[in-house]
Design an enzyme around this catalytic site. Structure first.
Site, short mmCIF file in Angstrom:
data_model
loop_
_atom_site.label_atom_id
_atom_site.label_comp_id
_atom_site.label_asym_id
_atom_site.label_seq_id
_atom_site.Cartn_x
_atom_site.Cartn_y
_atom_site.Cartn_z
CE LYS A 6 -4.10 -2.16 0.94
NZ LYS A 6 -3.74 -3.57 1.12
C1 LIG Z 1 -4.42 -4.74 0.74
C2 LIG Z 1 -3.65 -6.00 0.73
C3 LIG Z 1 -3.94 -7.04 -0.16
C4 LIG Z 1 -5.12 -6.97 -1.11
O1 LIG Z 1 -4.95 -5.99 -2.11
P1 LIG Z 1 -6.19 -5.45 -2.95
O2 LIG Z 1 -5.68 -4.35 -3.78
O3 LIG Z 1 -7.20 -4.99 -1.93
O4 LIG Z 1 -6.72 -6.60 -3.74
C5 LIG Z 1 -3.12 -8.15 -0.16
N1 LIG Z 1 -2.08 -8.26 0.69
C6 LIG Z 1 -1.79 -7.30 1.57
C7 LIG Z 1 -0.63 -7.49 2.49
C8 LIG Z 1 -2.53 -6.13 1.61
O5 LIG Z 1 -2.22 -5.16 2.48
#
Ligand SMILES: *Cc1c(COP(=O)(O)O)cnc(C)c1O
Length: 464
Positions: free
Chosen positions: A111
């Site tokens: 993120k």
């Molecule tokens: C947010 C997240 C996901 C999922 O990603 P999306 O974009 O919501 O599909 C997978 N793994 C981790 C560690 C995350 O923080």
């Protein structure tokens, strides 16, 4: 470049308005009017370039009102916070098997790659306009920390983050609640992630409230999040031989934002073979791809909490594309979802989706076995989300096919209990977080109630 809503009933906006508004006023999601195409020569020329240079080239065509020089300086600032010089390095596990490490940012999850750039973009646009906004974000654990890290202390922004009480890891919670900044407000909501997301969506759909507090969204419904994530598909694929050979990606998936960025890269011309939707036992997307109907069931908590989701917001963007951009079909599907918790995808559309995407559901046992196996064979710890991605990659791998890159979406130290259970070793936090458990926490516990949440937001703004 202008942006249209997937539901066809909201104003067409430019990049900066889409950045600040998040959800479209008709409840849809914004997507670019067209996909800018890059040539093979463009991709060949990006191979081996620094991450920031590729990011500047990918982002600029989508944001015509911002000069390339400004994009470049924002990109430089965004990724200077990363602890690895390559920003998103590849690790090789086997002849044709790779991990794309997306966890070298300040909060140890992928993120950060989008959120750090978003912080820069918000700051740039709000300063230019002399405006202030209120960001309200729902988090299943990682978005909140990344957003707080990116927006803490920004003059023009108040940020309220809702996490499902007791359903995020201690590390995740502390990354949110220990940040000391007067513009940061943490809420522990009595509910699950879908409840948090539903409240945020309801606040956006209350147009009076939305205008009064100048709501902005940084969840992956925000187009710029997706855009920033396109970049690492390009750096990984070109490092592995694109445009001269195809590459596949397995993506631990929850809200479908990360994998949709891969789809965008493909639409821009990057030769991606398959995009594998990796789900844990909360498998709505695997069921959807296999059966052609999207049906919401309950959420079961797992050791990969960022994927414990049933309502996958960004899937709407793919649906819009699969239906040839017929917004009336998207409106019908979303109406059925609200009414009955389910919609069916008609034939040409589901076939189109299956030509770009594969999927796999990974059990809790397989997730743990994969963490264990990687540790035994390579001495490497991987986090539970990454393990789901890798197990799905191995389920769907074509041994003679394209190289398979699994997105390593979080650092193992973010989920220490699960990693220790699988490997027998406690993963250690990187140096900048070693005192995380000594820091003071700040949060407010709240019931799952829209009106109370709206009052809370208005109080916080009034006090700022
Ligand atoms: C947010 C997240 C996901 C999922 O990603 P999306 O974009 O919501 O599909 C997978 N793994 C981790 C560690 C995350 O923080």
């Amino acid at each position: 470049m202008r942006y249209v809503s997937t539901r066809g009933d909201a104003p067409i906006l430019d990049f900066e308005d889409v950045l600040l508004s998040g959800l479209a006023r008709d409840g849809g999601l914004y997507v670019p009017e067209t996909w800018p195409a890059l040539s093979s020569a463009d991709f060949a020329d990006m191979a081996g370039r620094p991450y920031t240079e590729v990011a500047t080239r990918i982002v600029t065509p989508f944001a015509p009102s911002i000069s390339q020089a400004d994009v470049a300086s924002m990109v430089d600032a965004a990724y200077s916070t990363f602890s690895h010089p390559a920003v998103a390095p590849l690790a090789q596990l086997d002849a044709n098997e790779f991990l794309l490490e997306l966890f070298h940012g300040p909060t140890l999850a992928f993120k950060d790659l989008a959120m750090q750039l978003l912080g820069q973009l918000f700051s740039h646009v709000l300063t230019k306009r002399g405006e202030k906004v209120t960001i309200v974000a729902a988090t299943s654990g990682d978005t909140g920390g990344a957003a707080i890290e990116a927006f803490a202390g920004l003059e023009a922004v108040n940020i309220v983050v809702l996490h499902p009480k007791g359903r995020v890891s201690d590390v995740q919670r502390r990354q949110m609640t220990t940040v000391q900044a007067s513009n940061v407000h943490n809420v522990a909501l009595d509910g699950n992630f879908d409840d948090c997301q539903a409240i945020v969506k309801a606040m956006f759909n209350d147009l009076d409230f939305r205008d009064r507090v100048k709501l902005a969204a940084v969840n992956s419904i925000n187009w710029s999040r997706i855009l920033a994530q396109v970049v690492y598909y390009v750096t990984a694929a070109t490092t592995l031989g694109a445009p001269h050979r195809k590459v596949s990606f397995s993506v631990p998936t929850g809200n479908f934002g990360d994998i949709f960025a891969g789809y965008v890269a493909k639409r821009m011309g990057l030769p991606i073979d398959k995009l594998i939707v990796a789900t844990n036992i909360n498998d709505i997307l695997d069921r959807t791809l296999k059966m052609g109907s999207y049906t919401v069931e309950g959420v079961t908590p797992t050791d990969a909490p960022s994927m414990d989701i049933q309502v996958s917001s960004n899937f709407e963007r793919l649906l819009f594309e699969a239906y040839g951009r017929d917004a009336s079909k998207v409106r019908a599907a979303m109406g059925a979802l609200t009414q009955s918790g389910s919609f069916t995808i008609d034939d040409p559309a589901i076939s189109a989706i299956r030509s770009d995407f594969g999927s796999a559901r990974v059990s809790n046992d397989a997730m743990h076995a994969t963490m264990q196996q990687v540790f035994k064979s390579l001495g490497m710890q991987i986090d539970p989300h990454t393990a789901v991605g890798l197990a799905a990659a191995r389920d769907t791998l074509d041994p003679t096919g394209a190289p398979m890159v699994t997105l390593a979406t979080a650092h193992p130290a973010k989920f220490p209990a699960a990693v220790e259970k699988a490997t027998g070793q406690h993963p250690s936090l990187p140096p900048h977080l070693t005192d995380l458990f000594d820091r003071e926490e700040h949060m407010t516990a709240m019931p799952n109630d829209l009106r109370e949440m709206q009052r809370f937001v208005e109080e916080k703004i009034a006090a700022s």
